[in-house]
Motif scaffolding. Structure first.
Motif, PDB file in Angstrom:
ATOM      1  N   HIS A   1       0.813  -1.226   0.000  1.00  0.00           N
ATOM      2  CA  HIS A   1       0.000   0.000   0.000  1.00  0.00           C
ATOM      3  C   HIS A   1       0.844   1.273   0.000  1.00  0.00           C
ATOM      4  O   HIS A   1       0.353   2.352   0.322  1.00  0.00           O
ATOM      5  CB  HIS A   1      -1.026  -0.057   1.140  1.00  0.00           C
ATOM      6  CG  HIS A   1      -1.916  -1.253   0.978  1.00  0.00           C
ATOM      7  ND1 HIS A   1      -2.899  -1.297   0.009  1.00  0.00           N
ATOM      8  CD2 HIS A   1      -1.893  -2.470   1.560  1.00  0.00           C
ATOM      9  CE1 HIS A   1      -3.475  -2.503   0.043  1.00  0.00           C
ATOM     10  NE2 HIS A   1      -2.875  -3.233   0.971  1.00  0.00           N
TER      11      HIS A   1
ATOM     12  N   CYS B   1      -7.417   1.327  -5.053  1.00  0.00           N
ATOM     13  CA  CYS B   1      -7.051   0.138  -4.271  1.00  0.00           C
ATOM     14  C   CYS B   1      -8.136  -0.081  -3.218  1.00  0.00           C
ATOM     15  O   CYS B   1      -8.784   0.865  -2.788  1.00  0.00           O
ATOM     16  CB  CYS B   1      -5.693   0.364  -3.616  1.00  0.00           C
ATOM     17  SG  CYS B   1      -5.149  -1.011  -2.583  1.00  0.00           S
TER      18      CYS B   1
ATOM     19  N   CYS C   1      -7.822  -0.463  -0.234  1.00  0.00           N
ATOM     20  CA  CYS C   1      -7.483   0.162   1.052  1.00  0.00           C
ATOM     21  C   CYS C   1      -8.001   1.599   1.135  1.00  0.00           C
ATOM     22  O   CYS C   1      -7.972   2.214   2.199  1.00  0.00           O
ATOM     23  CB  CYS C   1      -5.968   0.153   1.277  1.00  0.00           C
ATOM     24  SG  CYS C   1      -5.070   1.345   0.279  1.00  0.00           S
TER      25      CYS C   1
ATOM     26  N   CYS D   1      -1.695   2.243  -5.368  1.00  0.00           N
ATOM     27  CA  CYS D   1      -0.812   1.499  -4.466  1.00  0.00           C
ATOM     28  C   CYS D   1       0.092   0.563  -5.282  1.00  0.00           C
ATOM     29  O   CYS D   1      -0.286   0.134  -6.376  1.00  0.00           O
ATOM     30  CB  CYS D   1      -1.636   0.657  -3.491  1.00  0.00           C
ATOM     31  SG  CYS D   1      -2.523   1.651  -2.285  1.00  0.00           S
TER      32      CYS D   1
END
Ligand SMILES: [Zn+2]
Length: 393
Positions: A246, A256, A258, A263
């Motif tokens: 990440h 992503c 996240c 990332c």
């Protein structure tokens, strides 16, 4: 009064230290003669005799003649760790399967089994039940007690109790895996991030054996890293270090899971590799590895088709090396299966572009030799570590 305790404690401390050093040497590097132990550990022969006799009395080692004789004269006995003296269970939970193995003292795999998971649909309760049932099957085949377990998880794991805080590719959040497996298996259980265990495996039994400053960087759907500096695992707050995937490398890149964009994982994870090779994203790992092997037979084609992918892999590693200054980066999982010319380009890029790599006269980038077993081996070593300590006290 205190001097009496100190005088009494010193020989005991020395004895424990020597027992630990001999047992660890035999566990990690295999059988050898008393003379080799004396030379390698810098201890005199009478000390080695006392230590080996003591370990043999405890059932941890035995002595036997070597199977092949070398030279004339009476052959020296080999000191051999006794596999059955301490059996540990290793569990590797992956996105698409669970692999389990029983390891004996000395690191030999005495039994193994695995089963498939439906990617993204692994219910924690089902996986835990599967692990508990499979542990019984494995142990009953050997009729020997298992004394500890280590578990590898592809996610963010709290070091203190094995709580899986977030394993996005399994879809797990706040799963008390350590607590539930400890209760179910009725033995000490160590749960850790897969890349942290990969680093431990490579440093104890793999290509980074004896390298004090190293890291393990592994890629599958997710990308993570395990770091050992000065011979010690570096874990960060609550043990959460290692989410290298990440690290943002391309702010205008893909979204992503996240919450960030661009990332490293979105550029070099399994999905990015499949896109680069025009393969379906849900391709089985067996097929994907076969494609990579085939590609390796045609170096020019491999470099051409994976040109962008190779650039992103190199760029991320340059950042990582600049940040953590390892002497050796071991690539695991899919990264270890990349064609040789791709890894050569990546290695060259790290050497040329990382200021830290140049300063330490070059950080090496190597392929894992433990391959798909790295997490299992690391989980086993994490389970062995407290046992080895307890066995010598
Ligand atoms: Zn991300």
């Amino acid at each position: 009064m205190s001097s009496t305790i100190t005088e009494g404690a010193r020989p005991d401390d020395a004895r424990r230290h020597n027992r630990g050093a001999v047992l660890r040497r035999l566990h990690l590097d295999g059988p050898c003669t008393r003379a080799v132990l004396a030379t390698e550990l810098g201890l005199n022969r009478s000390t080695i005799k006392a230590v080996v006799d003591g370990l043999a009395d405890s059932g941890l080692v035995s002595e036997r003649l070597p199977s092949r004789r070398s030279g004339a004269g009476r052959p020296s006995l080999l000191v051999v760790p006794s596999p059955q003296a301490a059996l540990v269970l290793a569990v590797d939970i992956r996105v698409d399967r669970v692999a389990m193995a029983l390891f004996g003292l000395g690191g030999e795999i005495l039994g193994r089994l695995s089963w498939r998971l439906r990617p993204g649909a692994a219910v924690p309760r089902d996986v835990i039940t599967g692990v508990l049932e499979s542990a019984v099957v494995l142990a009953s085949e050997l009729s020997l007690p298992v004394v500890a377990a280590g578990v590898s998880v592809p996610g963010v794991v709290r070091h203190s109790d094995g709580l899986v805080r977030d394993a996005p590719h399994l879809g797990w959040v706040d799963v008390p895996l350590g607590e539930q497996l400890t209760a179910g298996l009725r033995m000490p259980v160590t749960v850790a991030n897969d890349a942290e265990l990969g680093a431990l495996a490579e440093q104890t039994r793999g290509v980074a054996r004896g390298v004090a400053d190293m890291m393990f960087v592994a890629g599958d759907v997710g990308v993570g890293g395990g770091v050992i500096l000065g011979g010690r695992a570096i874990r960060g707050a609550s043990g959460y270090l290692g989410e290298l995937g990440h690290m943002v490398v391309r702010p205008d890149g893909r979204e992503c899971h996240c919450g960030c964009r661009g990332c490293w994982e979105t550029e070099v994870g399994a999905n990015a590799l499949c896109r680069a090779l025009n393969l379906p994203l849900n391709i089985g790992r067996g097929e994907l590895y076969a494609e990579l092997r085939e590609l390796g037979a045609d170096p020019a084609n491999a470099l051409d088709r994976l040109a962008d992918y190779t650039s992103w892999l190199g760029l991320g590693l340059v950042n990582v090396v600049n940040l953590l200054a390892p002497r050796l980066v071991v690539l695991g999982d899919l990264f270890a299966a990349l064609p040789e010319p791709v890894l050569e380009v990546v290695g060259t890029r790290v050497r040329e572009r990382s200021i830290v790599s140049r300063a330490v006269e070059y950080t090496e980038v190597a392929r894992s030799t433990l391959s798909r077993d790295a997490h299992l081996v690391g989980a086993a070593e994490a389970a062995f570590s407290p046992i080895l300590e307890a066995a010598v006290s």
